[in-house]
Write a protein that holds these residues in place. Structure first.
Motif, PDB file in Angstrom:
ATOM      1  N   LEU A  96       0.824  -1.204   0.000  1.00  0.00           N
ATOM      2  CA  LEU A  96       0.000   0.000   0.000  1.00  0.00           C
ATOM      3  C   LEU A  96       0.861   1.258   0.000  1.00  0.00           C
ATOM      4  O   LEU A  96       0.595   2.217  -0.750  1.00  0.00           O
ATOM      5  CB  LEU A  96      -0.922  -0.012   1.216  1.00  0.00           C
ATOM      6  CG  LEU A  96      -1.764   1.250   1.414  1.00  0.00           C
ATOM      7  CD1 LEU A  96      -2.737   1.432   0.258  1.00  0.00           C
ATOM      8  CD2 LEU A  96      -2.524   1.197   2.745  1.00  0.00           C
ATOM      9  N   GLY A  97       1.904   1.266   0.837  1.00  0.00           N
ATOM     10  CA  GLY A  97       2.787   2.441   0.865  1.00  0.00           C
ATOM     11  C   GLY A  97       3.495   2.673  -0.463  1.00  0.00           C
ATOM     12  O   GLY A  97       3.616   3.819  -0.929  1.00  0.00           O
TER      13      GLY A  97
ATOM     14  N   TRP B  88      -3.742  17.635  -3.731  1.00  0.00           N
ATOM     15  CA  TRP B  88      -3.301  16.841  -2.572  1.00  0.00           C
ATOM     16  C   TRP B  88      -4.478  16.256  -1.797  1.00  0.00           C
ATOM     17  O   TRP B  88      -4.340  15.250  -1.094  1.00  0.00           O
ATOM     18  CB  TRP B  88      -2.434  17.695  -1.667  1.00  0.00           C
ATOM     19  CG  TRP B  88      -1.057  17.909  -2.227  1.00  0.00           C
ATOM     20  CD1 TRP B  88      -0.576  19.017  -2.840  1.00  0.00           C
ATOM     21  CD2 TRP B  88      -0.002  16.948  -2.216  1.00  0.00           C
ATOM     22  NE1 TRP B  88       0.720  18.839  -3.238  1.00  0.00           N
ATOM     23  CE2 TRP B  88       1.110  17.572  -2.858  1.00  0.00           C
ATOM     24  CE3 TRP B  88       0.143  15.658  -1.757  1.00  0.00           C
ATOM     25  CZ2 TRP B  88       2.316  16.928  -3.047  1.00  0.00           C
ATOM     26  CZ3 TRP B  88       1.348  15.013  -1.939  1.00  0.00           C
ATOM     27  CH2 TRP B  88       2.420  15.635  -2.570  1.00  0.00           C
ATOM     28  N   GLY B  89      -5.642  16.879  -1.942  1.00  0.00           N
ATOM     29  CA  GLY B  89      -6.825  16.309  -1.310  1.00  0.00           C
ATOM     30  C   GLY B  89      -7.149  14.934  -1.868  1.00  0.00           C
ATOM     31  O   GLY B  89      -7.595  14.035  -1.139  1.00  0.00           O
ATOM     32  N   GLN B  90      -6.899  14.769  -3.175  1.00  0.00           N
ATOM     33  CA  GLN B  90      -7.132  13.453  -3.783  1.00  0.00           C
ATOM     34  C   GLN B  90      -6.203  12.404  -3.193  1.00  0.00           C
ATOM     35  O   GLN B  90      -6.615  11.260  -2.949  1.00  0.00           O
ATOM     36  CB  GLN B  90      -6.914  13.552  -5.295  1.00  0.00           C
ATOM     37  CG  GLN B  90      -7.061  12.244  -6.035  1.00  0.00           C
ATOM     38  CD  GLN B  90      -6.775  12.403  -7.536  1.00  0.00           C
ATOM     39  OE1 GLN B  90      -6.750  13.506  -8.062  1.00  0.00           O
ATOM     40  NE2 GLN B  90      -6.561  11.287  -8.196  1.00  0.00           N
TER      41      GLN B  90
ATOM     42  N   ALA C 182      -6.652   7.441   2.701  1.00  0.00           N
ATOM     43  CA  ALA C 182      -7.683   7.102   3.683  1.00  0.00           C
ATOM     44  C   ALA C 182      -8.402   5.808   3.301  1.00  0.00           C
ATOM     45  O   ALA C 182      -8.665   4.952   4.155  1.00  0.00           O
ATOM     46  CB  ALA C 182      -8.679   8.253   3.811  1.00  0.00           C
ATOM     47  N   TRP C 183      -8.711   5.666   2.000  1.00  0.00           N
ATOM     48  CA  TRP C 183      -9.377   4.440   1.556  1.00  0.00           C
ATOM     49  C   TRP C 183      -8.478   3.220   1.778  1.00  0.00           C
ATOM     50  O   TRP C 183      -8.928   2.157   2.211  1.00  0.00           O
ATOM     51  CB  TRP C 183      -9.770   4.547   0.081  1.00  0.00           C
ATOM     52  CG  TRP C 183     -11.120   5.159  -0.126  1.00  0.00           C
ATOM     53  CD1 TRP C 183     -11.385   6.394  -0.583  1.00  0.00           C
ATOM     54  CD2 TRP C 183     -12.380   4.532   0.143  1.00  0.00           C
ATOM     55  NE1 TRP C 183     -12.743   6.626  -0.628  1.00  0.00           N
ATOM     56  CE2 TRP C 183     -13.388   5.476  -0.188  1.00  0.00           C
ATOM     57  CE3 TRP C 183     -12.778   3.301   0.634  1.00  0.00           C
ATOM     58  CZ2 TRP C 183     -14.736   5.211  -0.041  1.00  0.00           C
ATOM     59  CZ3 TRP C 183     -14.130   3.025   0.777  1.00  0.00           C
ATOM     60  CH2 TRP C 183     -15.089   3.977   0.440  1.00  0.00           C
ATOM     61  N   GLY C 184      -7.196   3.382   1.480  1.00  0.00           N
ATOM     62  CA  GLY C 184      -6.275   2.266   1.678  1.00  0.00           C
ATOM     63  C   GLY C 184      -6.170   1.855   3.138  1.00  0.00           C
ATOM     64  O   GLY C 184      -6.218   0.659   3.474  1.00  0.00           O
ATOM     65  N   VAL C 185      -6.045   2.856   4.016  1.00  0.00           N
ATOM     66  CA  VAL C 185      -5.957   2.566   5.443  1.00  0.00           C
ATOM     67  C   VAL C 185      -7.250   1.929   5.940  1.00  0.00           C
ATOM     68  O   VAL C 185      -7.236   0.993   6.763  1.00  0.00           O
ATOM     69  CB  VAL C 185      -5.638   3.844   6.229  1.00  0.00           C
ATOM     70  CG1 VAL C 185      -5.762   3.607   7.732  1.00  0.00           C
ATOM     71  CG2 VAL C 185      -4.227   4.333   5.890  1.00  0.00           C
TER      72      VAL C 185
END
Length: 405
Positions: A127-128, A155-157, A163-166
Motif C-alpha cells: 500500500l505504501g 493533494w486532497g485526492q 484514507a481508503w487504503g488505510v
C-alpha cells in the motif's frame, strides 16, 4: 504479537487449513471472474465520463486490468506475490494515464487477503509503495507521462486515496483478529471435548476395573473351592459353582450397565447405578468366598455420585481382603455423625498373604480418584497392630448442591 513473528513470516495454521479446503482444492475463480467483470465494466463507464481528460482505453489498458484481476486467483496460495503483482499492474495503469475508475479494487482485495493470511507487513508495504508511486506520478512525473498537458493532481485526492487504503487494511485487520478468535474458540471447544472424552473413558475404565476385579476374585475363589471339593464333597462343589454362576451373571449385568454410557446421548439409563443400599449384597458375596463382613452404622442419604463412589470403595476394599489378606473377617464402619461427610472405614486383621491374583495397584488409585473427584479423601495402609485399613471421607453434599443452596 505480530502474527508473522509467531508463525515465522507465514500464514497462521488455521489459514493454511482453510486454504487447503478452499484454495488448493480449487482456485477462487467465481469471485475473481466477478471482480474482473466489475473492473472492466466500471472502468469503461469511467472512461466515457473522462473522455478527453485521460488517455483512452486501449488493448494494453485492458490487459493490465485483466492481469491485476486474474492474479487474484492465487491470492490464497501466494498472497504476498499477488499483493505486489496487483500493485505493480495498478501503478503501470496509472502511469500510462488511463482513466480512473475501479482500478484499485483488485489491489484492495489482494491487500485484504494478505492481511487475513497473516502477511500484514507485505500488505502495508505494498500500500505504501503504490501510494508513493501515485504521488510521484500525479505530482512530479505527469509532464513527461500521458496524457499530454496533464496537470498535477490535488493533494486532497491523495488524502482520499490514502484514507481508503488505510480503511481497507483496517477492516482486514479486524477480520483477521476475528478469525483468529474463532479459531481459538474452536480449538478450546475441541480441547474441552477431548478432555471430557478422556474423563469419560477414565470413568468407564475405573468402573469396569471395580466390577471385574470384585467379580473375578469371587469367581476365582469359588472355582478353587469347587475344584478342591469336586470329588470329596460334590454338594459343596455344586454350591461353589452356583456362586460362580450368580457372580458372573451379576458381573455381566454391571458391565452392560457401564457400557450403556457409550450409547447415543439422550438415552435414559436402563438401570440405576449401584449404591450403599446394595451393601448387604456385597456382604453375601464376601460370605460366599469365606469372608465374614461385619457392618457398623447406617448409610446416610448420599448424592448419586457419592453413593456410587462409596459402594465401589467398599467393593474394592473387600476384594483386596479376599485377594491379599489371610484374614477371614472384615469390618465396614459407616459414620456420618457431623452431618457434613461420610467416614467410611474398612478394616481387616491380616496378615497379608503375599498372593497376587492379577492385581496391579489400580484399585487403590481408582479409589483415590473417586474420592478426589467428589472433594473427598482416601487413606489406605497397614495398621500398627497388623492388618490393613481403608479410610474414605466423602462429602454428603456436592459442590453443585452447595452452590444451589
Amino acid at each position: 504479537m505480530d502474527e508473522e513473528r509467531v508463525h515465522g513470516g507465514g500464514p497462521p495454521p488455521w489459514w493454511n487449513r482453510w486454504a487447503d479446503r478452499h484454495g488448493r482444492a480449487r482456485l477462487p475463480w467465481r469471485s475473481t471472474l466477478l471482480i474482473t467483470v466489475f473492473v472492466l465494466a466500471g472502468t469503461r463507464y469511467a472512461a466515457a465520463q473522462q473522455a478527453g481528460e485521460r488517455a483512452p482505453l486501449d488493448t494494453f489498458a485492458r490487459l493490465l486490468l485483466v492481469l491485476a484481476s486474474v492474479l487474484l486467483l492465487w491470492r490464497l496460495r501466494h498472497p504476498v506475490v499477488v499483493v505486489f503483482g496487483t500493485a505493480a499492474a495498478t501503478m503501470l495503469y496509472l502511469g500510462a494515464g488511463y482513466p480512473y475508475g475501479p482500478v484499485f479494487v483488485a489491489f484492495a482485495v489482494a491487500c485484504f487477503s494478505a492481511v487475513v493470511a497473516g502477511h500484514r507487513k507485505a500488505a502495508w508495504t505494498a500500500l505504501g509503495v503504490l501510494w508513493a508511486g501515485h504521488v510521484l506520478i500525479a505530482h512530479w512525473l505527469h509532464p513527461w507521462l500521458p496524457p499530454a498537458r496533464d496537470s498535477a493532481a490535488g493533494w486532497g485526492q491523495e488524502g482520499v486515496v490514502a484514507a481508503w487504503g488505510v480503511a481497507i487494511l483496517s477492516v482486514a485487520e479486524l477480520a483477521r483478529t476475528r478469525r483468529e478468535q474463532w479459531a481459538r474458540e474452536r480449538a478450546e471447544r475441541a480441547q474441552a471435548a477431548r478432555r471430557r472424552a478422556d474423563e469419560e473413558r477414565l470413568r468407564i475404565a475405573r468402573e469396569l476395573h471395580d466390577v471385574l476385579a470384585h467379580s473375578i476374585s469371587v469367581i476365582n475363589v469359588q472355582a478353587g473351592v469347587g475344584l478342591a471339593l469336586l470329588d470329596s464333597d460334590p454338594e459343596q462343589a455344586r454350591t461353589a459353582l452356583t456362586t460362580i454362576k450368580a457372580a458372573s451373571k451379576e458381573a455381566l449385568g454391571e458391565v452392560r450397565q457401564v457400557l450403556d454410557t457409550l450409547r447415543a446421548a439422550g438415552d435414559a439409563p436402563r438401570a440405576p447405578a449401584p449404591g450403599l443400599d446394595r451393601l448387604p449384597e456385597l456382604v453375601r458375596q464376601a460370605a460366599g468366598t469365606g469372608l465374614t463382613v461385619t457392618v457398623e452404622g447406617t448409610a446416610p442419604t448420599l448424592p448419586p455420585g457419592a453413593d456410587l463412589a462409596a459402594f465401589r470403595i467398599v467393593q474394592e476394599a473387600l476384594t483386596n481382603v479376599v485377594r491379599h489378606s489371610g484374614s477371614r473377617h472384615a469390618r465396614v464402619c459407616l459414620d456420618s455423625g457431623d452431618g457434613t461427610a461420610l467416614r467410611l472405614r474398612i478394616d481387616d486383621d491380616g496378615p497379608a498373604t503375599g498372593a497376587d491374583a492379577g492385581g496391579t495397584g489400580n484399585g487403590l488409585a481408582g479409589m483415590r480418584e473417586r474420592a478426589a473427584a467428589l472433594g473427598g479423601t482416601i487413606e489406605a495402609g497397614r495398621r500398627p497392630d497388623g492388618g490393613f485399613r481403608v479410610l474414605a471421607v466423602l462429602p454428603l453434599r456436592t459442590g453443585a448442591e452447595e452452590d444451589d443452596r
